[in-house]
Motif scaffolding. Structure first.
Motif, mmCIF file in Angstrom:
data_model
loop_
_atom_site.group_PDB
_atom_site.id
_atom_site.type_symbol
_atom_site.label_atom_id
_atom_site.label_comp_id
_atom_site.label_asym_id
_atom_site.label_seq_id
_atom_site.Cartn_x
_atom_site.Cartn_y
_atom_site.Cartn_z
ATOM 1 N N UNK A 218 46.911 15.052 -15.088
ATOM 2 C CA UNK A 218 45.544 15.055 -15.626
ATOM 3 C C UNK A 218 44.556 14.509 -14.592
ATOM 4 N N UNK A 219 44.955 13.395 -13.931
ATOM 5 C CA UNK A 219 44.080 12.789 -12.912
ATOM 6 C C UNK A 219 43.880 13.737 -11.731
ATOM 7 N N UNK A 220 44.956 14.411 -11.334
ATOM 8 C CA UNK A 220 44.889 15.349 -10.214
ATOM 9 C C UNK A 220 43.899 16.475 -10.537
ATOM 10 N N UNK A 221 43.981 16.977 -11.757
ATOM 11 C CA UNK A 221 43.105 18.068 -12.186
ATOM 12 C C UNK A 221 41.648 17.604 -12.248
ATOM 13 N N UNK A 222 41.438 16.362 -12.687
ATOM 14 C CA UNK A 222 40.074 15.805 -12.705
ATOM 15 C C UNK A 222 39.502 15.731 -11.294
ATOM 16 N N UNK A 223 40.340 15.319 -10.355
ATOM 17 C CA UNK A 223 39.913 15.238 -8.956
ATOM 18 C C UNK A 223 39.555 16.610 -8.421
ATOM 19 N N UNK B 187 54.918 14.854 -25.467
ATOM 20 C CA UNK B 187 53.654 14.142 -25.654
ATOM 21 C C UNK B 187 52.526 14.985 -25.083
ATOM 22 N N UNK B 188 51.394 14.964 -25.764
ATOM 23 C CA UNK B 188 50.240 15.764 -25.338
ATOM 24 C C UNK B 188 49.037 14.844 -25.251
ATOM 25 N N UNK B 189 48.310 14.922 -24.156
ATOM 26 C CA UNK B 189 47.096 14.118 -23.992
ATOM 27 C C UNK B 189 45.946 15.059 -23.668
ATOM 28 N N UNK B 190 44.957 15.120 -24.564
ATOM 29 C CA UNK B 190 43.818 16.021 -24.377
ATOM 30 C C UNK B 190 42.580 15.198 -24.050
ATOM 31 N N UNK B 191 41.958 15.491 -22.915
ATOM 32 C CA UNK B 191 40.742 14.784 -22.516
ATOM 33 C C UNK B 191 39.600 15.789 -22.452
ATOM 34 N N UNK B 192 38.595 15.580 -23.300
ATOM 35 C CA UNK B 192 37.484 16.523 -23.388
ATOM 36 C C UNK B 192 36.265 16.005 -22.640
ATOM 37 N N UNK B 193 35.622 16.910 -21.892
ATOM 38 C CA UNK B 193 34.382 16.568 -21.198
ATOM 39 C C UNK B 193 33.257 17.247 -21.972
ATOM 40 N N UNK B 194 32.331 16.413 -22.486
ATOM 41 C CA UNK B 194 31.284 16.902 -23.386
ATOM 42 C C UNK B 194 29.983 17.206 -22.646
ATOM 43 N N UNK B 195 29.218 18.100 -23.261
ATOM 44 C CA UNK B 195 27.840 18.315 -22.827
ATOM 45 C C UNK B 195 27.034 18.473 -24.099
ATOM 46 N N UNK B 196 26.330 17.420 -24.490
ATOM 47 C CA UNK B 196 25.604 17.441 -25.757
ATOM 48 C C UNK B 196 26.585 17.580 -26.909
ATOM 49 N N UNK B 197 26.347 18.578 -27.756
ATOM 50 C CA UNK B 197 27.200 18.798 -28.937
ATOM 51 C C UNK B 197 28.374 19.741 -28.669
ATOM 52 N N UNK B 198 28.575 20.083 -27.396
ATOM 53 C CA UNK B 198 29.625 21.052 -27.059
ATOM 54 C C UNK B 198 30.704 20.426 -26.184
ATOM 55 N N UNK B 199 31.926 20.948 -26.309
ATOM 56 C CA UNK B 199 32.996 20.590 -25.373
ATOM 57 C C UNK B 199 32.854 21.554 -24.199
ATOM 58 N N UNK B 200 32.557 20.992 -23.013
ATOM 59 C CA UNK B 200 32.356 21.846 -21.850
ATOM 60 C C UNK B 200 33.702 22.333 -21.309
ATOM 61 N N UNK C 235 34.288 20.266 -33.866
ATOM 62 C CA UNK C 235 35.539 20.991 -34.120
ATOM 63 C C UNK C 235 36.551 20.825 -32.984
ATOM 64 N N UNK C 236 36.421 19.723 -32.229
ATOM 65 C CA UNK C 236 37.316 19.564 -31.079
ATOM 66 C C UNK C 236 38.777 19.351 -31.486
ATOM 67 N N UNK C 237 39.023 18.968 -32.749
ATOM 68 C CA UNK C 237 40.424 18.814 -33.175
ATOM 69 C C UNK C 237 41.158 20.164 -33.148
ATOM 70 N N UNK C 238 40.389 21.259 -33.116
ATOM 71 C CA UNK C 238 40.998 22.597 -32.970
ATOM 72 C C UNK C 238 41.900 22.660 -31.740
ATOM 73 N N UNK C 239 41.526 21.904 -30.705
ATOM 74 C CA UNK C 239 42.331 21.882 -29.481
ATOM 75 C C UNK C 239 43.705 21.273 -29.754
ATOM 76 N N UNK D 70 49.387 19.936 -16.470
ATOM 77 C CA UNK D 70 48.060 19.864 -17.083
ATOM 78 C C UNK D 70 47.352 21.190 -16.892
ATOM 79 N N UNK D 71 46.543 21.541 -17.883
ATOM 80 C CA UNK D 71 45.824 22.817 -17.876
ATOM 81 C C UNK D 71 44.343 22.544 -18.022
ATOM 82 N N UNK D 72 43.541 23.266 -17.245
ATOM 83 C CA UNK D 72 42.091 23.193 -17.407
ATOM 84 C C UNK D 72 41.659 24.327 -18.317
ATOM 85 N N UNK D 73 40.918 23.995 -19.375
ATOM 86 C CA UNK D 73 40.402 25.037 -20.269
ATOM 87 C C UNK D 73 38.902 24.867 -20.385
#
Length: 247
Positions: free
Chosen positions: A17-22, A115-128, A74-78, A62-65
């Motif tokens: 996850x950290x690698x993908x963030x970088x 185990x699954x760890x989902x980290x969402x990056x937001x922009x206002x009311x949307x998951x970017x 509705x981010x729990x949809x992820x 890790x996957x970038x979506x």
């Protein structure tokens, strides 16, 4: 299933996850970029718990979506789509008694196998975009000090091809993500709730102060919270940080 995802394979990294963030910071990474590590040195689960893995025996990736119109509400949809994608593949491989321990640990019987760890990056009311980290125990069979951990191999007695598993999970995920932005959590919940670990069974939990209490998991709310029935038929919603299910 559309274009194959772009896959980056690493021998070792602190965390995929950290690698993908970088990667996101330094380059405009494509949607569905996947980072796979043979060795993950500092993998972590929900709430900072660490994830033990033996090099080369398990799947850590890790996957970038990216999204255009996924509402934050509705981010729990992820969580639903990722959990179900993994469960779909495990069913295909005849893994016994698969269930989802809310919000997104995958169990076989009473053993945690993924185990699954989902980290969402937001922009206002949307998951970017989301960075979805998955740690699936595959061919490892000994888990020091983790009596609740298991693997596909320990529950089935078979050895699995990591590459085949990876591609099947990525395919299923792409399939599950189709149309996710137009759907509410309520629409996607039924198939998730059917797989819910310890649903309607008397269970023990701890609250934020570490106090133990009894309750029944009854359902998941429209915002992805755990709905428990407590004494005297009182129903209460809990967020991830507010409750821990003891087995």
């Amino acid at each position: 299933m559309g274009e194959l995802p772009r896959i980056i394979k690493l021998d070792a990294t602190d965390s995929t996850n950290l690698y993908l963030k970088g990667l996101l910071r330094s380059k405009n990474a494509l949607d569905h970029t996947v980072v796979v590590a043979k060795n993950q040195l500092k993998g972590r689960g929900q709430m900072g718990s660490s994830w033990q893995t033996e090099g080369g025996k398990n799947l850590t990736f890790s996957i970038l979506k990216r999204f255009d119109a996924l509402q934050a509400a509705h981010q729990f949809n992820l969580n639903i789509c990722v959990s179900l994608a993994v469960c779909d593949v495990l069913a295909e491989f005849a893994i016994p008694n698969v269930s989802v321990k809310w919000p997104n640990d995958i169990m076989s019987g009473s053993q945690k196998i993924c185990g699954i760890l989902i980290e969402n990056i937001m922009k206002g009311q949307l998951v970017q975009h989301s960075i979805i980290g998955i740690g699936l125990n595959v061919n490892q069979t000994s888990f020091k000090n983790l009596e609740k951990a298991g693997s596909l191999s320990s529950v089935s007695g078979r050895i699995f091809d990591l590459n085949e598993l990876l591609h099947k999970i990525l395919e299923q995920m792409e399939h599950r993500f189709k149309g996710i932005e137009q759907k509410t959590v309520i629409q996607l919940l039924p198939s998730y709730e059917r797989l819910l670990f310890r649903k309607d069974k008397p269970s023990t939990f701890t609250d934020v102060n570490g106090e133990m209490f009894m309750g029944f998991i009854r359902r998941i709310s429209g915002s992805g919270k755990l709905v428990l029935e407590l004494e005297d038929h009182i129903f209460k919603e809990f967020d991830l940080k507010e409750v821990t299910l003891l087995y």
